[in-house]
Scaffold this motif. Structure first.
Motif, PDB file in Angstrom:
ATOM      1  N   THR A  79      17.312  11.302 -22.983  1.00 31.51           N
ATOM      2  CA  THR A  79      16.167  11.172 -22.083  1.00 31.51           C
ATOM      3  C   THR A  79      16.590  10.554 -20.758  1.00 31.51           C
TER       4      THR A  79
ATOM      5  N   ARG B  57       6.710  15.669 -19.029  1.00 29.66           N
ATOM      6  CA  ARG B  57       6.356  14.850 -20.188  1.00 29.66           C
ATOM      7  C   ARG B  57       7.585  14.651 -21.071  1.00 29.66           C
ATOM      8  N   VAL B  58       7.724  13.445 -21.574  1.00 20.58           N
ATOM      9  CA  VAL B  58       8.734  13.139 -22.585  1.00 20.58           C
ATOM     10  C   VAL B  58       7.986  12.740 -23.843  1.00 20.58           C
TER      11      VAL B  58
ATOM     12  N   ALA C 119       6.292   3.743 -26.089  1.00 23.57           N
ATOM     13  CA  ALA C 119       5.051   4.121 -25.392  1.00 23.57           C
ATOM     14  C   ALA C 119       3.830   3.459 -25.988  1.00 23.57           C
TER      15      ALA C 119
ATOM     16  N   ILE D  47      10.372   4.606 -25.877  1.00 27.39           N
ATOM     17  CA  ILE D  47       9.397   5.349 -25.091  1.00 27.39           C
ATOM     18  C   ILE D  47       8.371   4.395 -24.502  1.00 27.39           C
TER      19      ILE D  47
ATOM     20  N   HIS E 286       7.836   4.206 -20.647  1.00 21.22           N
ATOM     21  CA  HIS E 286       6.497   4.324 -20.071  1.00 21.22           C
ATOM     22  C   HIS E 286       6.233   3.184 -19.095  1.00 21.22           C
TER      23      HIS E 286
ATOM     24  N   PHE F 134       5.070   9.606 -20.739  1.00 20.33           N
ATOM     25  CA  PHE F 134       5.845   9.356 -21.951  1.00 20.33           C
ATOM     26  C   PHE F 134       4.888   9.125 -23.120  1.00 20.33           C
TER      27      PHE F 134
ATOM     28  N   SER G 152      -0.286   8.270 -19.522  1.00 14.98           N
ATOM     29  CA  SER G 152       0.978   8.085 -20.222  1.00 14.98           C
ATOM     30  C   SER G 152       0.830   6.947 -21.220  1.00 14.98           C
TER      31      SER G 152
END
Length: 273
Positions: free
Chosen positions: A105, A119-120, A160, A189, A193, A204, A247
């Motif tokens: 990433t 977007r991840v 995230a 993540i 984010h 994310f 996100s």
């Protein structure tokens, strides 16, 4: 997910470790979506050297990527039932499930950002846990296949938060360059984010795919589960506008929401990168 994206007309890049399986998957996808644009990439995600090579190859050919799905995962010492250490000195589940998606990433982030609506997405699990081992990521003490997997999924989930950043502007429709790594990530993540999210330009998310009939489920839990063709959570999160407007979707949990623990994990992963 790759099948649904291909049927939507997306350019789909798939990754695998075994060249023959990559080719058979591409052939199956072409039969299901004859007009789709598909590309396969080979790399062993237990090797950070090969992850770097994969990132260089992908970004060199595709400077704009609209979706990156980190879905590759392993279990129980690459299904050996023992603690396996890679040639680079990393516990196997940590390498494949955490270090690889973190590094990949990081190296593809410029291409995802360049899409203008990127977007991840990382696959975590409701089985995440082993928070007491965050100071022993290599699990040199008390290793078991389930403990290593749970710790790796916790690390993935910490990328995230559920309370994602929001942007009042309407997100642009999700475009169609998707990278699907075959087949998990989430504590990083959360931190990505917090550091880099800029919806609707860059988002994310992490998710749990549900109980799906996979090699991993059969090896570590039980036979059964839903067909992979019905496991569409990642497809929805890669294509629905709502996931571009905000996100930070994640599975939550105490460690996931602790900024000091996330920062420490980030520092540890950055050192291995």
């Amino acid at each position: 997910t790759a099948e649904l994206l291909a049927k939507e007309g997306c350019t789909v890049l798939i990754h695998g470790r075994n060249p023959a399986k990559i080719e058979s998957t591409l052939a199956e996808l072409r039969a299901l979506a004859p007009d789709a644009t598909l590309h396969g990439f080979q790399a062993d995600l237990s090797s950070m050297e090969e992850v770097r090579g994969l990132a260089a190859e992908v970004s060199g050919r595709f400077p704009k990527i609209h979706g990156l799905l980190n879905n590759a995962g392993t279990f129980d010492g690459d299904y050996t039932g023992r603690r396996v250490v890679t040639s680079e000195g990393n516990e196997y589940s940590l390498a494949v499930n955490v270090l690889a998606p973190f590094l990949l990433t990081s190296l593809l982030l410029g291409a995802v950002r360049a899409s203008g609506a990127g977007r991840v997405l990382a696959t975590s699990s409701i089985s995440k846990g082993a928070g007491d081992a965050l100071d022993d990521l290599q699990l040199e003490r008390g290793w078991s296949g389930h403990r290593a997997y749970s710790l790796s999924k916790l690390c993935d989930a910490m990328m995230a938060p559920a309370e994602g950043r929001r942007n009042a502007r309407r997100a642009r429709p999700a475009q169609c360059m998707k990278v699907v790594t075959d087949p998990h990530t989430s504590k990083e993540i959360m931190e990505m984010h917090e550091r880099y999210a800029e919806p609707p330009k860059l988002c994310f998310h992490t998710m749990d795919p549900g109980t799906v009939d996979t090699k991993m489920l059969r090896a570590g839990w039980w036979d059964g589960g839903a067909s992979v063709r019905t496991a569409t959570t990642s497809f929805r999160m890669l294509t629905r506008d709502s996931y571009q407007e905000a996100s930070g979707s994640s599975l939550g949990g105490g460690e996931v929401r602790d900024p000091e623990l996330r920062a420490r994990l980030w520092s540890d992963l950055d050192a291995w990168e």
